[in-house]
Motif scaffolding. Structure first.
Motif, PDB file in Angstrom:
ATOM      1  N   UNK A 121       7.992  -1.033   2.391  1.00 11.80           N
ATOM      2  CA  UNK A 121       8.151  -2.202   1.523  1.00 11.80           C
ATOM      3  C   UNK A 121       6.984  -2.337   0.558  1.00 11.80           C
ATOM      4  N   UNK A 122       5.748  -2.066   1.054  1.00 11.36           N
ATOM      5  CA  UNK A 122       4.576  -2.165   0.180  1.00 11.36           C
ATOM      6  C   UNK A 122       4.632  -1.124  -0.932  1.00 11.36           C
ATOM      7  N   UNK A 123       5.041   0.100  -0.599  1.00 12.25           N
ATOM      8  CA  UNK A 123       5.149   1.140  -1.620  1.00 12.25           C
ATOM      9  C   UNK A 123       6.132   0.729  -2.704  1.00 12.25           C
ATOM     10  N   UNK A 124       7.207   0.078  -2.287  1.00 13.05           N
ATOM     11  CA  UNK A 124       8.220  -0.333  -3.254  1.00 13.05           C
ATOM     12  C   UNK A 124       7.751  -1.529  -4.094  1.00 13.05           C
ATOM     13  N   UNK A 125       7.115  -2.492  -3.451  1.00 12.38           N
ATOM     14  CA  UNK A 125       6.729  -3.720  -4.151  1.00 12.38           C
ATOM     15  C   UNK A 125       5.512  -3.513  -5.036  1.00 12.38           C
ATOM     16  N   UNK A 126       4.478  -2.843  -4.500  1.00 10.88           N
ATOM     17  CA  UNK A 126       3.212  -2.747  -5.224  1.00 10.88           C
ATOM     18  C   UNK A 126       3.193  -1.629  -6.259  1.00 10.88           C
ATOM     19  N   UNK A 127       4.065  -0.623  -6.101  1.00 13.21           N
ATOM     20  CA  UNK A 127       4.108   0.431  -7.121  1.00 13.21           C
ATOM     21  C   UNK A 127       5.037   0.077  -8.265  1.00 13.21           C
ATOM     22  N   UNK A 128       5.916  -0.893  -8.053  1.00 12.63           N
ATOM     23  CA  UNK A 128       6.796  -1.322  -9.141  1.00 12.63           C
ATOM     24  C   UNK A 128       5.956  -1.928 -10.252  1.00 12.63           C
ATOM     25  N   UNK A 129       6.251  -1.537 -11.460  1.00 11.36           N
ATOM     26  CA  UNK A 129       5.479  -2.036 -12.595  1.00 11.36           C
ATOM     27  C   UNK A 129       5.784  -3.512 -12.794  1.00 11.36           C
TER      28      UNK A 129
ATOM     29  N   UNK B 155       0.690  -0.501   6.637  1.00 12.70           N
ATOM     30  CA  UNK B 155      -0.608  -0.524   5.963  1.00 12.70           C
ATOM     31  C   UNK B 155      -1.393  -1.715   6.501  1.00 12.70           C
ATOM     32  N   UNK B 156      -2.720  -1.593   6.568  1.00 14.14           N
ATOM     33  CA  UNK B 156      -3.544  -2.776   6.767  1.00 14.14           C
ATOM     34  C   UNK B 156      -3.742  -3.449   5.408  1.00 14.14           C
ATOM     35  N   UNK B 157      -4.179  -4.691   5.425  1.00 16.22           N
ATOM     36  CA  UNK B 157      -4.434  -5.410   4.167  1.00 16.22           C
ATOM     37  C   UNK B 157      -5.484  -4.674   3.343  1.00 16.22           C
ATOM     38  N   UNK B 158      -6.520  -4.160   4.012  1.00 15.21           N
ATOM     39  CA  UNK B 158      -7.586  -3.447   3.313  1.00 15.21           C
ATOM     40  C   UNK B 158      -7.059  -2.181   2.648  1.00 15.21           C
ATOM     41  N   UNK B 159      -6.172  -1.473   3.323  1.00 18.39           N
ATOM     42  CA  UNK B 159      -5.607  -0.249   2.746  1.00 18.39           C
ATOM     43  C   UNK B 159      -4.776  -0.555   1.505  1.00 18.39           C
ATOM     44  N   UNK B 160      -4.055  -1.675   1.527  1.00 20.76           N
ATOM     45  CA  UNK B 160      -3.262  -2.061   0.355  1.00 20.76           C
ATOM     46  C   UNK B 160      -4.171  -2.378  -0.821  1.00 20.76           C
ATOM     47  N   UNK B 161      -5.254  -3.127  -0.547  1.00 19.40           N
ATOM     48  CA  UNK B 161      -6.190  -3.509  -1.605  1.00 19.40           C
ATOM     49  C   UNK B 161      -6.809  -2.274  -2.251  1.00 19.40           C
ATOM     50  N   UNK B 162      -7.208  -1.306  -1.425  1.00 24.00           N
ATOM     51  CA  UNK B 162      -7.857  -0.100  -1.945  1.00 24.00           C
ATOM     52  C   UNK B 162      -6.871   0.830  -2.654  1.00 24.00           C
ATOM     53  N   UNK B 163      -5.658   0.927  -2.122  1.00 25.07           N
ATOM     54  CA  UNK B 163      -4.695   1.863  -2.706  1.00 25.07           C
ATOM     55  C   UNK B 163      -4.084   1.339  -4.004  1.00 25.07           C
ATOM     56  N   UNK B 164      -3.728   0.068  -4.017  1.00 29.97           N
ATOM     57  CA  UNK B 164      -3.020  -0.472  -5.185  1.00 29.97           C
ATOM     58  C   UNK B 164      -3.919  -1.314  -6.092  1.00 29.97           C
ATOM     59  N   UNK B 165      -5.209  -1.431  -5.718  1.00 28.19           N
ATOM     60  CA  UNK B 165      -6.189  -2.138  -6.535  1.00 28.19           C
ATOM     61  C   UNK B 165      -5.736  -3.564  -6.868  1.00 28.19           C
ATOM     62  N   UNK B 166      -5.449  -4.310  -5.815  1.00 28.68           N
ATOM     63  CA  UNK B 166      -5.055  -5.711  -5.966  1.00 28.68           C
ATOM     64  C   UNK B 166      -6.002  -6.565  -5.130  1.00 28.68           C
TER      65      UNK B 166
END
Length: 262
Positions: free
Chosen positions: A194-202, A154-165
């Protein structure tokens, strides 16, 4: 045969082209399309004028550099700088300096609505905290904790948009969980798995001691209220208000203001 060639040659040499002299402006007839001047005298005048202009340009360039050097020499002896002086010292625009301030990269002190000063020691600290490091080439690979190559990112921008962080939260969690990353054309690419696991974890709700008040942040980092407000707004940090006090998460504010360790 020779007569035909001779006649052909003479007819070519007799061609006349009407042109305007580049020096005196008079009309004349030239044999070549590249001729610029109507006479040797005009060509010599143009040559001398060109040399005078070149000398004038050299003198002006030297004077500009001398003035800039004298200004920079004067700034070297000053402990406190204005935003414009800091821009001159770093060879940046005034807007570029304010951008560094709002990002939290450069510390500044707002003494009034129209008076902002910057310590020269803070400029030096900003530079020392960010030494140039060679980033891996795109052909280099990164491995996860099991030694397997990571191929999806993921790019940083994609993470921000997908996980709203926020941007700072991406880097804070990336550091905390050691998410594998590579660099490509100036962008940071993070391991998708790794991002899917870390950022989707509640995430666990922040504890009471995870929050820090504005006044504590200002005292710890020597900031004004406006500077801190700009940091929070620019980076989209989470905050809460209890009574008349405003709190932010210490982990998020530290990720922005604490200089990286070597």
């Amino acid at each position: 045969m020779s007569g035909e060639r001779k006649g052909s040659k003479m007819s070519t040499s007799n061609i006349r082209i009407k042109k305007i002299c580049a020096w005196c402006g008079n009309e004349f007839e030239a044999q070549k399309s590249t001729t610029q001047y109507c006479s040797k005298r005009c060509a010599e005048h143009a040559y001398k004028d060109r040399k005078r202009q070149e000398k004038k340009q050299r003198v002006e360039t030297y004077e500009v550099r001398r003035v800039e050097t004298s200004k920079n020499d004067a700034l070297k002896d000053k402990q406190y700088l204005t935003v414009i002086e800091a821009a001159q010292l770093l060879n940046r625009t005034r807007y570029g300096i304010y951008k560094l301030i709002y990002r939290g990269t450069l510390k500044a002190y707002r003494l009034s609505s129209q008076w902002t000063v910057i310590k020269k020691s803070d400029i030096e600290a900003m530079i020392e905290a960010r030494p140039y490091e060679r980033k891996p080439k795109t052909t280099e690979t990164v491995s996860d904790e099991n030694g397997e190559a990571v191929t999806e990112f993921y790019t940083t921008k994609e993470i921000i948009e997908k996980f709203r962080v926020s941007n700072s939260w991406v880097f804070a969690l990336g550091k905390a969980h050691n998410i594998p990353k590579v660099y490509h054309r100036g962008k940071t690419l993070w391991s998708k798995a790794h991002c899917d696991r870390v950022f989707t974890a509640k995430p666990e709700p922040p504890k009471e001691y995870d929050w820090i008040s504005y006044s504590e942040v200002r005292a710890e980092y020597n900031l004004t209220h406006d500077q801190l407000h700009n940091y929070v707004k620019y980076h989209g940090l989470r905050r809460k208000k209890v009574g008349k006090y405003t709190y932010v998460l210490r982990s998020e504010i530290d990720a922005i203001l604490r200089p990286p360790t070597r």
